[in-house]
Design an enzyme around this catalytic site. Structure first.
Site, PDB file in Angstrom:
ATOM      1  N   HIS A  27       0.424  -5.186   7.370  1.00 17.79           N
ATOM      2  CA  HIS A  27      -0.528  -5.342   6.255  1.00 17.79           C
ATOM      3  C   HIS A  27       0.208  -5.720   4.968  1.00 17.79           C
ATOM      4  O   HIS A  27      -0.100  -5.228   3.890  1.00 17.79           O
ATOM      5  CB  HIS A  27      -1.357  -4.065   6.108  1.00 17.79           C
ATOM      6  CG  HIS A  27      -2.140  -3.782   7.358  1.00 17.79           C
ATOM      7  ND1 HIS A  27      -3.447  -4.168   7.536  1.00 17.79           N
ATOM      8  CD2 HIS A  27      -1.751  -3.236   8.544  1.00 17.79           C
ATOM      9  CE1 HIS A  27      -3.844  -3.840   8.752  1.00 17.79           C
ATOM     10  NE2 HIS A  27      -2.831  -3.272   9.384  1.00 17.79           N
TER      11      HIS A  27
ATOM     12  N   GLU B 285      -7.122  -9.817   3.576  1.00 18.05           N
ATOM     13  CA  GLU B 285      -6.792  -9.065   2.367  1.00 18.05           C
ATOM     14  C   GLU B 285      -5.560  -9.690   1.717  1.00 18.05           C
ATOM     15  O   GLU B 285      -4.768 -10.361   2.377  1.00 18.05           O
ATOM     16  CB  GLU B 285      -6.549  -7.597   2.718  1.00 18.05           C
ATOM     17  CG  GLU B 285      -7.795  -6.941   3.299  1.00 18.05           C
ATOM     18  CD  GLU B 285      -7.542  -5.560   3.903  1.00 18.05           C
ATOM     19  OE1 GLU B 285      -8.472  -4.736   3.860  1.00 18.05           O
ATOM     20  OE2 GLU B 285      -6.441  -5.323   4.424  1.00 18.05           O
TER      21      GLU B 285
ATOM     22  N   ASP C 243      -6.847  -8.053   8.823  1.00 16.47           N
ATOM     23  CA  ASP C 243      -7.129  -6.796   9.516  1.00 16.47           C
ATOM     24  C   ASP C 243      -7.936  -7.121  10.765  1.00 16.47           C
ATOM     25  O   ASP C 243      -9.029  -7.697  10.667  1.00 16.47           O
ATOM     26  CB  ASP C 243      -8.002  -5.866   8.655  1.00 16.47           C
ATOM     27  CG  ASP C 243      -7.222  -5.121   7.585  1.00 16.47           C
ATOM     28  OD1 ASP C 243      -6.021  -5.382   7.415  1.00 16.47           O
ATOM     29  OD2 ASP C 243      -7.847  -4.274   6.913  1.00 16.47           O
TER      30      ASP C 243
ATOM     31  N   HIS D 207     -13.852   0.003   5.283  1.00 10.83           N
ATOM     32  CA  HIS D 207     -13.185  -0.607   6.445  1.00 10.83           C
ATOM     33  C   HIS D 207     -14.022  -0.411   7.712  1.00 10.83           C
ATOM     34  O   HIS D 207     -14.228  -1.342   8.488  1.00 10.83           O
ATOM     35  CB  HIS D 207     -11.795  -0.001   6.649  1.00 10.83           C
ATOM     36  CG  HIS D 207     -10.704  -0.675   5.882  1.00 10.83           C
ATOM     37  ND1 HIS D 207     -10.270  -0.238   4.659  1.00 10.83           N
ATOM     38  CD2 HIS D 207      -9.946  -1.770   6.164  1.00 10.83           C
ATOM     39  CE1 HIS D 207      -9.300  -1.016   4.223  1.00 10.83           C
ATOM     40  NE2 HIS D 207      -9.073  -1.957   5.119  1.00 10.83           N
TER      41      HIS D 207
ATOM     42  N   HIS E  18      -7.685  -2.124  13.573  1.00  9.09           N
ATOM     43  CA  HIS E  18      -7.041  -1.413  12.459  1.00  9.09           C
ATOM     44  C   HIS E  18      -7.679  -0.035  12.236  1.00  9.09           C
ATOM     45  O   HIS E  18      -6.992   0.935  11.938  1.00  9.09           O
ATOM     46  CB  HIS E  18      -7.162  -2.282  11.207  1.00  9.09           C
ATOM     47  CG  HIS E  18      -6.472  -1.757   9.995  1.00  9.09           C
ATOM     48  ND1 HIS E  18      -5.315  -1.018  10.023  1.00  9.09           N
ATOM     49  CD2 HIS E  18      -6.789  -1.886   8.676  1.00  9.09           C
ATOM     50  CE1 HIS E  18      -4.946  -0.709   8.796  1.00  9.09           C
ATOM     51  NE2 HIS E  18      -5.821  -1.212   7.960  1.00  9.09           N
TER      52      HIS E  18
ATOM     53  N   HIS F  43      -2.900 -10.920   4.474  1.00  4.37           N
ATOM     54  CA  HIS F  43      -2.882 -10.528   5.883  1.00  4.37           C
ATOM     55  C   HIS F  43      -4.291 -10.369   6.422  1.00  4.37           C
ATOM     56  O   HIS F  43      -5.262 -10.318   5.664  1.00  4.37           O
ATOM     57  CB  HIS F  43      -2.092  -9.226   6.061  1.00  4.37           C
ATOM     58  CG  HIS F  43      -2.783  -8.033   5.480  1.00  4.37           C
ATOM     59  ND1 HIS F  43      -2.686  -7.699   4.151  1.00  4.37           N
ATOM     60  CD2 HIS F  43      -3.600  -7.107   6.034  1.00  4.37           C
ATOM     61  CE1 HIS F  43      -3.407  -6.612   3.917  1.00  4.37           C
ATOM     62  NE2 HIS F  43      -3.983  -6.238   5.046  1.00  4.37           N
TER      63      HIS F  43
ATOM     64  N   TRP G 273       0.864  -1.193   0.000  1.00  5.83           N
ATOM     65  CA  TRP G 273       0.000   0.000   0.000  1.00  5.83           C
ATOM     66  C   TRP G 273       0.894   1.236   0.000  1.00  5.83           C
ATOM     67  O   TRP G 273       1.847   1.310   0.798  1.00  5.83           O
ATOM     68  CB  TRP G 273      -0.882  -0.030   1.244  1.00  5.83           C
ATOM     69  CG  TRP G 273      -1.952   1.008   1.249  1.00  5.83           C
ATOM     70  CD1 TRP G 273      -1.906   2.227   1.861  1.00  5.83           C
ATOM     71  CD2 TRP G 273      -3.220   0.917   0.601  1.00  5.83           C
ATOM     72  NE1 TRP G 273      -3.075   2.904   1.636  1.00  5.83           N
ATOM     73  CE2 TRP G 273      -3.907   2.132   0.862  1.00  5.83           C
ATOM     74  CE3 TRP G 273      -3.852  -0.052  -0.183  1.00  5.83           C
ATOM     75  CZ2 TRP G 273      -5.183   2.399   0.374  1.00  5.83           C
ATOM     76  CZ3 TRP G 273      -5.135   0.218  -0.655  1.00  5.83           C
ATOM     77  CH2 TRP G 273      -5.781   1.422  -0.387  1.00  5.83           C
TER      78      TRP G 273
HETATM   79 ZN   LIG Z   1      -5.136  -4.466   5.895  1.00  6.20          ZN
END
Ligand SMILES: [Zn+2]
Length: 198
Positions: free
Chosen positions: A40, A163, A46, A151, A50, A44, A10
């Site tokens: 992340h 994810e 969350d 989210h 998070h 992974h 990301w």
């Molecule tokens: Zn994540």
């Protein structure tokens, strides 16, 4: 996803780095690798923490949540998953994994235009009280839009997220799913190894 330097992350998250801090080739007794990566990275989980301060962290994850039957839902939309893409049979406690065009297009760099879960679909998933939502890219929410909203709709409802799945070879329908994260104390998420049996 294989974890390796150069893998997409990301934007703004740390790049994955791996450095031998003890090396057989250099005359040390063994190889030992020092890793730099975010919670992340790649495939992974969350945790609710998070996006929700004070909510459950990764080490509070119920283990039974990540082992059992899951429903792989194919979505062909090139933009996002909308409420009309959700199966009507969803019920409390279900595990739902979305297989989208993301699984077919593996770009070397970060793909800003990945298919994501719209906030409206996230709200519908929360109303259905599913337990787990998985997606085949690094975020359930979009890069350009609906990242926070999606989210929050899921994590504030206590739904755990997986994810960075890779579902190209996984057919739609019911599968056996195992996905266990590293038990990092108090963390907002953790890399995980995901297995699917069909
Ligand atoms: Zn994540």
């Amino acid at each position: 996803m294989p974890v390796a330097p150069g893998m997409p992350v990301w934007p703004g998250d740390p790049e994955v780095r791996a450095r031998l801090c003890s090396s057989i080739a250099a005359g040390d007794g063994c190889d030992v690798t020092a890793l730099v990566l975010s919670t992340h990275t790649g495939t992974h989980i969350d945790a609710p923490a998070h996006f929700v301060a004070g909510a459950a962290a990764i080490d509070a994850m119920p283990m039974e949540l990540m082992t059992g039957r899951a429903l792989v839902v194919q979505v062909e939309d090139e933009i996002c998953i909308r409420p009309e893409h959700l199966p009507s049979c969803l019920k409390r406690g279900d595990r739902v994994l979305f297989r989208t065009p993301n699984s077919m297009r593996r770009l070397a760099g970060f793909d800003e235009d990945f298919v994501y879960v719209s906030a409206a679909a996230a709200t519908a998933l929360a109303e259905a009280a599913v337990a787990l939502v998985g997606i085949d890219y690094l975020s359930v929410g979009g890069f350009h839009t609906e990242c926070v909203e999606t989210h929050l709709a899921l994590l504030a409802a206590g739904i755990w997220l997986v994810e960075g799945l890779h579902l190209a070879e996984v057919p739609p329908g019911v599968c056996e799913f195992i996905c266990l994260p590293l038990r990092i104390a108090g963390a907002d998420g953790a890399p995980a190894r995901a297995l699917v049996g069909v």
